[in-house]
Design a protein around this motif. Structure first.
Motif, PDB file in Angstrom:
ATOM      1  N   CYS A   9       0.815  -1.212   0.000  1.00 27.92           N
ATOM      2  CA  CYS A   9       0.000   0.000   0.000  1.00 27.92           C
ATOM      3  C   CYS A   9       0.851   1.264   0.000  1.00 27.92           C
ATOM      4  CB  CYS A   9      -0.939   0.024   1.211  1.00 27.92           C
ATOM      5  SG  CYS A   9      -0.093   0.182   2.807  1.00 27.92           S
ATOM      6  N   PHE A  10       0.208   2.371  -0.361  1.00 26.99           N
ATOM      7  CA  PHE A  10       0.812   3.702  -0.255  1.00 26.99           C
ATOM      8  C   PHE A  10      -0.317   4.719  -0.166  1.00 26.99           C
ATOM      9  CE2 PHE A  10       2.554   7.639  -2.150  1.00 26.99           C
ATOM     10  CZ  PHE A  10       3.527   7.893  -1.190  1.00 26.99           C
ATOM     11  N   ASN A  11      -0.363   5.459   0.923  1.00 24.80           N
ATOM     12  CA  ASN A  11      -1.427   6.441   1.160  1.00 24.80           C
ATOM     13  C   ASN A  11      -2.812   5.836   0.934  1.00 24.80           C
ATOM     14  OD1 ASN A  11       0.389   8.421   1.893  1.00 24.80           O
ATOM     15  ND2 ASN A  11       0.444   9.375  -0.129  1.00 24.80           N
ATOM     16  N   ASP A  37       4.134  -0.986   3.451  1.00 26.61           N
ATOM     17  CA  ASP A  37       3.736   0.388   3.137  1.00 26.61           C
ATOM     18  C   ASP A  37       4.916   1.150   2.537  1.00 26.61           C
ATOM     19  OD1 ASP A  37       2.227   2.871   3.242  1.00 26.61           O
ATOM     20  OD2 ASP A  37       3.480   3.381   4.965  1.00 26.61           O
ATOM     21  N   GLY A  38       4.645   1.942   1.514  1.00 28.87           N
ATOM     22  CA  GLY A  38       5.710   2.650   0.819  1.00 28.87           C
ATOM     23  C   GLY A  38       6.147   3.952   1.460  1.00 28.87           C
ATOM     24  N   SER A  40       3.867   6.032   3.664  1.00 33.37           N
ATOM     25  CA  SER A  40       2.693   6.892   3.517  1.00 33.37           C
ATOM     26  C   SER A  40       2.731   8.094   4.448  1.00 33.37           C
ATOM     27  CB  SER A  40       1.419   6.082   3.793  1.00 33.37           C
ATOM     28  OG  SER A  40       1.235   5.071   2.820  1.00 33.37           O
ATOM     29  N   THR A  44      -1.749   6.333   7.224  1.00 37.94           N
ATOM     30  CA  THR A  44      -1.620   4.883   7.084  1.00 37.94           C
ATOM     31  C   THR A  44      -0.703   4.291   8.150  1.00 37.94           C
ATOM     32  OG1 THR A  44      -2.082   4.848   4.705  1.00 37.94           O
ATOM     33  CG2 THR A  44      -0.777   3.039   5.578  1.00 37.94           C
ATOM     34  N   SER A  59       7.262   0.307   6.881  1.00 36.79           N
ATOM     35  CA  SER A  59       6.892   1.507   6.143  1.00 36.79           C
ATOM     36  C   SER A  59       8.158   2.221   5.718  1.00 36.79           C
ATOM     37  CB  SER A  59       6.033   2.433   7.024  1.00 36.79           C
ATOM     38  OG  SER A  59       5.582   3.550   6.290  1.00 36.79           O
ATOM     39  N   PRO A  61      10.219   3.784   1.735  1.00 39.16           N
ATOM     40  CA  PRO A  61      10.107   3.926   0.274  1.00 39.16           C
ATOM     41  C   PRO A  61      10.466   2.622  -0.440  1.00 39.16           C
ATOM     42  CG  PRO A  61      11.263   5.797   1.231  1.00 39.16           C
ATOM     43  CD  PRO A  61      11.137   4.778   2.326  1.00 39.16           C
ATOM     44  N   ASP A  62       9.829   2.408  -1.585  1.00 34.37           N
ATOM     45  CA  ASP A  62      10.140   1.237  -2.393  1.00 34.37           C
ATOM     46  C   ASP A  62      10.324   1.664  -3.848  1.00 34.37           C
ATOM     47  OD1 ASP A  62       7.485   1.217  -3.739  1.00 34.37           O
ATOM     48  OD2 ASP A  62       6.760   0.637  -1.765  1.00 34.37           O
ATOM     49  N   ALA A  68       7.857  -3.888  -3.649  1.00 35.45           N
ATOM     50  CA  ALA A  68       7.204  -3.963  -2.345  1.00 35.45           C
ATOM     51  C   ALA A  68       6.715  -5.383  -2.064  1.00 35.45           C
ATOM     52  CB  ALA A  68       6.036  -2.977  -2.286  1.00 35.45           C
TER      53      ALA A  68
END
Length: 246
Positions: A9-11, A37-38, A40, A44, A59, A61-62, A68
């Motif tokens: 997921c992201f945001n 999670d990327g 967020s 999130t 959580s 960055p990816d 991810a």
């Protein structure tokens, strides 16, 4: 059998709670749930933290959705691995139990089932994907299993590899083509509704997205050294029209 479920997921705070709750509501006891999670910024991370030890998450960055997913695959410990999108939810609490029963009864490497799409506002069902029994030759006619309903033993990932991260939207298609069509792992169809998806997500976004996915689908066949029919990839999006009419 231990089951690992991965959400990327992201945001996604607006819908992720329903996704998580549907996983936690499953009546099968041995489930490990990872949310990747990327990084967020919409709440999130706070939502994920609120579940404490009931879920696992990272959580950060990816490099895209398949990077991810691979982060999740590197962490799971289950015998069986499945995925659920941050816009999606299980339609009933017995989904995972039903999946495990098929694995145990038929001793296969993978299973898939049926899926339905709902309008994100009204939540009314707008399309049903009744996948049908597996025939390897159906790939040549544009068919594929619904990836959100695809469960596979972790040993398959270990033997044939994770998702290829240079794909932007067809990495799931490439993975299933690789393991099901090229390597012919064993598979069973479970004629049961296994997933509810909101329309408008990454996989259903636009015709521009569909065009890019079409190009990546063709790349998947080439990279695996496979030869489809000339119409194979073109037939794939036409199946959505059939689903709308069914």
């Amino acid at each position: 059998m231990k089951v690992s479920i991965i959400t990327v997921c992201f945001n996604a705070a607006a819908t992720l709670k329903q996704t998580i709750e549907s996983v936690l509501a499953q009546d099968y006891a041995d489930i490990e749930y990872w949310v990747i999670d990327g990084g967020s910024s919409d709440g999130t991370q706070e939502l994920l933290a609120s579940y404490g030890s009931r879920i696992h998450y990272i959580s950060e960055p990816d490099k895209g959705i398949y990077d991810a997913f691979n982060k999740g695959l590197a962490r799971v410990a289950g015998d069986i691995v499945g995925v659920i999108g941050a816009d999606d939810f299980y339609p009933s609490p017995d989904v995972i139990r039903s999946v495990v029963e098929v694995f145990e009864r038929q001793d296969v490497d993978s299973i898939y089932g049926d899926l339905q799409f709902i309008d994100p506002v009204s939540l009314k069902v707008v399309r049903k994907w009744k996948a049908g029994n597996y025939k390897r030759s159906s790939w040549l006619l544009g068919w594929m299993p619904p990836h959100p309903t695809f469960y596979v033993k972790r040993k398959v990932y270990e033997e044939f590899g994770y998702f290829k991260t240079h794909y932007t939207c067809a990495g799931d298609y490439e993975f299933m083509l690789r393991v099901l069509y090229k390597h012919s792992i064993s598979v069973a169809y479970l004629p049961k509704l296994l997933m509810t998806m909101r329309t408008g997500g990454t996989s259903t976004a636009s015709w521009k997205h569909r065009w890019r996915a079409n190009l990546e689908d063709r790349k998947a066949w080439r990279e695996n050294g496979l030869k489809p029919y000339l119409i194979t990839v073109s037939l794939k999006p036409l199946r959505k029209i059939i689903q709308l009419l069914s």
